[in-house]
Design an enzyme around this catalytic site. Structure first.
Site, PDB file in Angstrom:
ATOM      1  CB  THR A 149      -0.959   0.049   1.238  1.00  0.00           C
ATOM      2  OG1 THR A 149      -1.717  -1.210   1.369  1.00  0.00           O
ATOM      3  CG2 THR A 149      -1.838   1.147   1.063  1.00  0.00           C
ATOM      4  CE1 TYR A 200       2.057  -9.507   3.081  1.00  0.00           C
ATOM      5  CE2 TYR A 200       3.610  -7.713   2.065  1.00  0.00           C
ATOM      6  CZ  TYR A 200       2.227  -8.176   2.260  1.00  0.00           C
ATOM      7  OH  TYR A 200       1.200  -7.622   1.796  1.00  0.00           O
ATOM      8  CE  LYS A 255       0.456  -7.167   5.343  1.00  0.00           C
ATOM      9  NZ  LYS A 255       0.687  -5.999   4.415  1.00  0.00           N
ATOM     10  CB  VAL A 283      -0.073  -5.430   8.879  1.00  0.00           C
ATOM     11  CG1 VAL A 283       0.654  -4.198   7.898  1.00  0.00           C
ATOM     12  CG2 VAL A 283       1.127  -5.591   9.733  1.00  0.00           C
TER      13      VAL A 283
END
Length: 279
Positions: A25, A113, A141, A181
């Protein structure tokens, strides 16, 4: 960087206890290395000591990722977010070696991640179990959409699991996750946090009710066919908060999409009985 500092202060003041910089993002594919480091430094100056600052440093190259990690450490990051190397689809032994090499490049704790829908490669359960033995690999994540697999790793390791998919924030928390997150939290931080706070009371029924209130905005921002970067920046701009334009190849949201986002946001605030701008 004035707008960056302003948004960081807004988010921390609204209840965010950590900020992840240069994630998807945060447009990490289209920002330069210099910009990434400057971003960490600016946010550290703005909110350091009041929130944990986690710098996204992932790339398709182990050497480049390690260099970004060292730069983030020097700029004041408290931790690192390291995505699986993408496009080349390395086998699990190479994935594990990559994460170990990047972790060993600094003294910072690392959040792995796992987002195979974007990278093309899953971090396998056995790989996660081995990586959990590294003293500075401390979190994940989780965007793998595999609640069973995540629960197995949570039950067998000390890894802190953070949902990276808003619709799984509450389910993952209920099986032992640590938090989330979030893209949507850029515009509705209080509302997302309140779900987990209610669960902790403990009041799972209230947590479920609050979660349902958030779902229309979550769906519009994350499942409408537009990238979360586009919807988040469009809505931030629509409510008068600093966001800036998206970078190509992304394109800004059209008027119809912006109007829909603004309406869903207003309905969420009405449901929470909050004035626009209070977030």
């Amino acid at each position: 960087m004035t707008q960056t500092r302003g948004l960081a202060n807004q988010l921390v003041g609204a209840g965010c206890d950590g900020l992840v910089l240069s994630g998807t993002t945060g447009e990490s594919p289209t920002t330069t290395d210099t910009e990434k480091t400057a971003l960490v430094r600016a946010v550290a100056e703005a909110v350091g000591g009041r929130a944990h600052i986690v710098a996204g440093v992932g790339s398709a190259s182990t050497r480049h990722t390690a260099a970004l990690a060292r730069a983030a450490e020097g700029a004041g990051a408290d931790g690192l977010l390291v995505v699986t190397p993408y496009y080349s689809r390395p086998p699990q032994a190479a994935v594990e070696a990559h994460f170990r090499a990047v972790t060993d490049a600094t003294g910072l704790p690392v959040m792995l991640y796992d987002i195979p829908g974007r990278t093309g490669t899953r971090i396998g359960t056995d790989t996660l179990l081995r990586l959990a033995e590294h003293p500075r690999i401390v979190a994940v994540k989780d965007c793998a959409y595999d609640l069973l697999g995540s629960t197995k790793v949570i039950s067998r390791t000390g890894l802190a699991y953070y949902s990276g998919c808003e619709e799984l924030n509450l389910p993952l928390y209920a099986v032992g996750g640590a938090g989330y997150v979030s893209t949507v939290a850029n515009v509705a931080p209080r509302q997302l946090r309140a779900v987990l706070d209610a669960y902790d009371l403990p009041d799972p029924a209230e947590a479920a009710r609050l979660n349902r209130l958030n779902l229309p905005l979550v769906e519009l921002m994350m499942a409408s066919g537009l990238p979360g970067t586009v919807t988040a920046k469009a809505l931030l701009d629509a409510v008068g908060l600093p966001a800036g334009p998206v970078r190509e190849p992304l394109q800004p949201a059209g008027r119809e999409a912006v109007d829909g986002l603004r309406a869903a946001y207003g309905e969420l605030l009405d449901a929470w009985d909050l004035p626009v701008g209070s977030r």
